[in-house]
Design a protein around this motif. Sequence first.
Motif, PDB file in Angstrom:
ATOM      1  N   UNK A 117      -2.751   7.859   5.066  1.00  0.00           N
ATOM      2  CA  UNK A 117      -1.959   6.705   4.635  1.00  0.00           C
ATOM      3  C   UNK A 117      -0.628   6.700   5.376  1.00  0.00           C
ATOM      4  N   UNK A 118       0.161   7.788   5.270  1.00  0.00           N
ATOM      5  CA  UNK A 118       1.390   7.888   6.056  1.00  0.00           C
ATOM      6  C   UNK A 118       1.934   9.307   5.998  1.00  0.00           C
ATOM      7  N   UNK A 119       2.891   9.580   6.869  1.00  0.00           N
ATOM      8  CA  UNK A 119       3.591  10.866   6.847  1.00  0.00           C
ATOM      9  C   UNK A 119       5.100  10.621   6.781  1.00  0.00           C
ATOM     10  N   UNK A 120       5.813  11.613   6.251  1.00  0.00           N
ATOM     11  CA  UNK A 120       7.277  11.570   6.224  1.00  0.00           C
ATOM     12  C   UNK A 120       7.813  12.999   6.294  1.00  0.00           C
ATOM     13  N   UNK A 150       1.932   5.996  -6.886  1.00  0.00           N
ATOM     14  CA  UNK A 150       1.075   4.818  -7.066  1.00  0.00           C
ATOM     15  C   UNK A 150       1.881   3.539  -7.241  1.00  0.00           C
ATOM     16  N   UNK A 151       3.082   3.647  -7.774  1.00  0.00           N
ATOM     17  CA  UNK A 151       3.906   2.461  -7.977  1.00  0.00           C
ATOM     18  C   UNK A 151       4.356   1.858  -6.653  1.00  0.00           C
ATOM     19  N   UNK A 177      -2.648  -4.027  -2.443  1.00  0.00           N
ATOM     20  CA  UNK A 177      -1.734  -5.049  -1.943  1.00  0.00           C
ATOM     21  C   UNK A 177      -1.279  -4.696  -0.542  1.00  0.00           C
ATOM     22  N   UNK A 178      -0.695  -5.650   0.131  1.00  0.00           N
ATOM     23  CA  UNK A 178      -0.238  -5.447   1.508  1.00  0.00           C
ATOM     24  C   UNK A 178       1.178  -4.883   1.484  1.00  0.00           C
ATOM     25  N   UNK A 179       1.279  -3.613   1.136  1.00  0.00           N
ATOM     26  CA  UNK A 179       2.587  -2.965   1.018  1.00  0.00           C
ATOM     27  C   UNK A 179       2.540  -1.608   1.710  1.00  0.00           C
ATOM     28  N   UNK A 203       0.514   4.820  11.563  1.00  0.00           N
ATOM     29  CA  UNK A 203      -0.683   5.649  11.633  1.00  0.00           C
ATOM     30  C   UNK A 203      -1.704   5.377  10.545  1.00  0.00           C
ATOM     31  N   UNK A 204      -1.453   4.411   9.722  1.00  0.00           N
ATOM     32  CA  UNK A 204      -2.312   4.176   8.562  1.00  0.00           C
ATOM     33  C   UNK A 204      -3.741   3.846   8.993  1.00  0.00           C
TER      34      UNK A 204
END
Length: 246
Positions: free
Chosen positions: A99-102, A120-121, A225-227, A232-233
């Motif tokens: 999904x993503x990295x940070x 999840x929010x 949703x588109x959020x 890299x997703x």
Amino acid sequence: MADAAMARFYREHGYLLVKGMIGEEEARAYREECHALLSRLRPADPTWASARRIAGGHTELRHCHDAQFYSAAFARLIVDPRFTEVAAALLGSENVQLHHTKIFVKPAEKGSPFPLHQDAAHFPHTRHTVGAAIFHFDDAPEAKGCVRVVPGSHHQGPLPHIEEGGWHLPPSRWPLEEAVPVEARAGDVLFLSYLTVHGSGVNRSEEARTTLLVQFRDPEDRAAGDVHRSRGQGMMLRGVDPAPEG
């Protein structure tokens, strides 16, 4: 490295600390890579205003999204079988998608906290398989603002969050200090369901706290949703995408 007991613990409690997933020397090298990368980027502080209120003063946070696009070291780490094997076991799927990295660095003495929240929010999915892996590149005792969790909270499903200088649960009902601290050593990796309520305290120690966050999912679990899009997703970390949309 993965076994059935790990998966059972994760399903019951919503988190799992895997000790020594990477070696201490590896962790030290990744720590240096994190700080070198952040030194090349324009400083940006994503601290929530509500976090500073909780801390009772000025705090700071350094971060970088999509770390694997800035350093090949992180591209190698997120497909390392030591990690992806455990992620697959916790998902109950042979396929693991990014999904993503940070990168998150809490500076010494004033590293910002995070109020309790569910991931999840921020990026809800339809099947709620999304998980997080927090790689610790240096020790994270409670004094350094380690992650704190509410065990079993993922069984409650998505909870209503508030926008109050940040997007999190109401601190009056979900006080950070009542969550369980999960202290970790360099090389440990903490896995969390994105429904598990968690946060972290202020780093008041004399050393920075350095971590890499990797959010992953079953590729058949679609975003609701588109959020929260990232570069890299959708990258496959293990296996295949059985039903690609492209």
